[in-house]
Scaffold this motif. Structure first.
Motif, PDB file in Angstrom:
ATOM      1  N   LEU A   5      49.429   0.077  47.029  1.00  0.00           N
ATOM      2  CA  LEU A   5      48.887   1.001  48.020  1.00  0.00           C
ATOM      3  C   LEU A   5      49.925   1.081  49.134  1.00  0.00           C
ATOM      4  O   LEU A   5      50.295   0.067  49.717  1.00  0.00           O
ATOM      5  N   LYS A   6      50.392   2.286  49.411  1.00  0.00           N
ATOM      6  CA  LYS A   6      51.396   2.478  50.460  1.00  0.00           C
ATOM      7  C   LYS A   6      50.942   3.595  51.381  1.00  0.00           C
ATOM      8  O   LYS A   6      50.419   4.603  50.935  1.00  0.00           O
ATOM      9  N   GLY A   7      51.165   3.368  52.685  1.00  0.00           N
ATOM     10  CA  GLY A   7      50.795   4.384  53.652  1.00  0.00           C
ATOM     11  C   GLY A   7      50.884   3.858  55.056  1.00  0.00           C
ATOM     12  O   GLY A   7      51.824   3.141  55.400  1.00  0.00           O
ATOM     13  N   PHE A   8      49.840   4.189  55.865  1.00  0.00           N
ATOM     14  CA  PHE A   8      49.882   3.866  57.285  1.00  0.00           C
ATOM     15  C   PHE A   8      48.542   3.373  57.807  1.00  0.00           C
ATOM     16  O   PHE A   8      47.501   3.784  57.320  1.00  0.00           O
ATOM     17  N   TRP A   9      48.610   2.533  58.821  1.00  0.00           N
ATOM     18  CA  TRP A   9      47.469   2.192  59.665  1.00  0.00           C
ATOM     19  C   TRP A   9      47.682   2.990  60.939  1.00  0.00           C
ATOM     20  O   TRP A   9      48.785   3.010  61.500  1.00  0.00           O
ATOM     21  N   ILE A  10      46.636   3.673  61.397  1.00  0.00           N
ATOM     22  CA  ILE A  10      46.747   4.526  62.577  1.00  0.00           C
ATOM     23  C   ILE A  10      45.677   4.114  63.577  1.00  0.00           C
ATOM     24  O   ILE A  10      44.508   3.942  63.216  1.00  0.00           O
ATOM     25  N   SER A  11      46.075   3.963  64.833  1.00  0.00           N
ATOM     26  CA  SER A  11      45.106   3.622  65.873  1.00  0.00           C
ATOM     27  C   SER A  11      44.162   4.804  66.080  1.00  0.00           C
ATOM     28  O   SER A  11      44.526   5.951  65.797  1.00  0.00           O
ATOM     29  N   PRO A  12      42.945   4.554  66.582  1.00  0.00           N
ATOM     30  CA  PRO A  12      41.964   5.641  66.739  1.00  0.00           C
ATOM     31  C   PRO A  12      42.452   6.806  67.596  1.00  0.00           C
ATOM     32  O   PRO A  12      42.112   7.949  67.333  1.00  0.00           O
ATOM     33  N   ASP A  13      43.274   6.509  68.587  1.00  0.00           N
ATOM     34  CA  ASP A  13      43.766   7.594  69.445  1.00  0.00           C
ATOM     35  C   ASP A  13      45.070   8.202  68.927  1.00  0.00           C
ATOM     36  O   ASP A  13      45.617   9.117  69.530  1.00  0.00           O
TER      37      ASP A  13
END
Length: 143
Positions: A99-107
């Motif tokens: 699994l490859k991708g991103f973690w993004i903060s809510p804002d």
């Protein structure tokens, strides 16, 4: 006659429960979000006649408690996982066992790389993750 009817009902309910379990696949992933080691537990439910359903949780190893995930997917093997309480969003593409991708903060102000790889496990080990997921799910969704 009553015994035969009771036996038939028990047999049918056992079949329904077995069929539901047959469609449930469980995965354990380990890897990183940015430089932090993480573990992801994922359930894929294909028991219905419609699309797959996903359930899961993850944690930063040695740093956090398990975080409940609400998960959606699309036809291109992308998963979007929203942390319970919307403390972050994980968007990944499933490529084979990774699994490859991103973690993004809510804002949207922070974006961190996510790299996870499926790890082999045993039924005994997975049972402990199943039990923990049941607890996390109950804590998040108990009315």
């Amino acid at each position: 006659m009553k015994k035969l009817i009771l036996f038939s009902i028990i047999l049918m309910s056992s079949f329904v429960m077995l069929s539901a379990q047959e469609g449930l696949k469980k995965f354990l992933y380990k890897g990183t979000i940015d430089k932090f080691p993480v573990t992801l537990y994922l359930q894929e439910d294909t028991s219905g006649c419609g699309p797959k359903f996903y359930h899961g949780m993850y944690k930063y190893d040695n740093l956090s408690k398990w975080l409940y995930l609400e998960i959606s997917d699309d036809e291109e093997s992308r998963l979007v996982m929203i942390e319970g309480g919307i403390t972050g969003i994980i968007s990944v593409k499933k490529i084979g066992e990774t699994l490859k991708g991103f973690w993004i903060s809510p804002d949207g102000s922070r974006k961190l790389n996510v790299n996870l790889k499926e790890v082999p496990t045993t039924n005994r080990v997975m049972k402990s993750y199943d039990d923990r997921y049941d607890e996390v799910n109950y804590e998040m969704n108990d009315c």
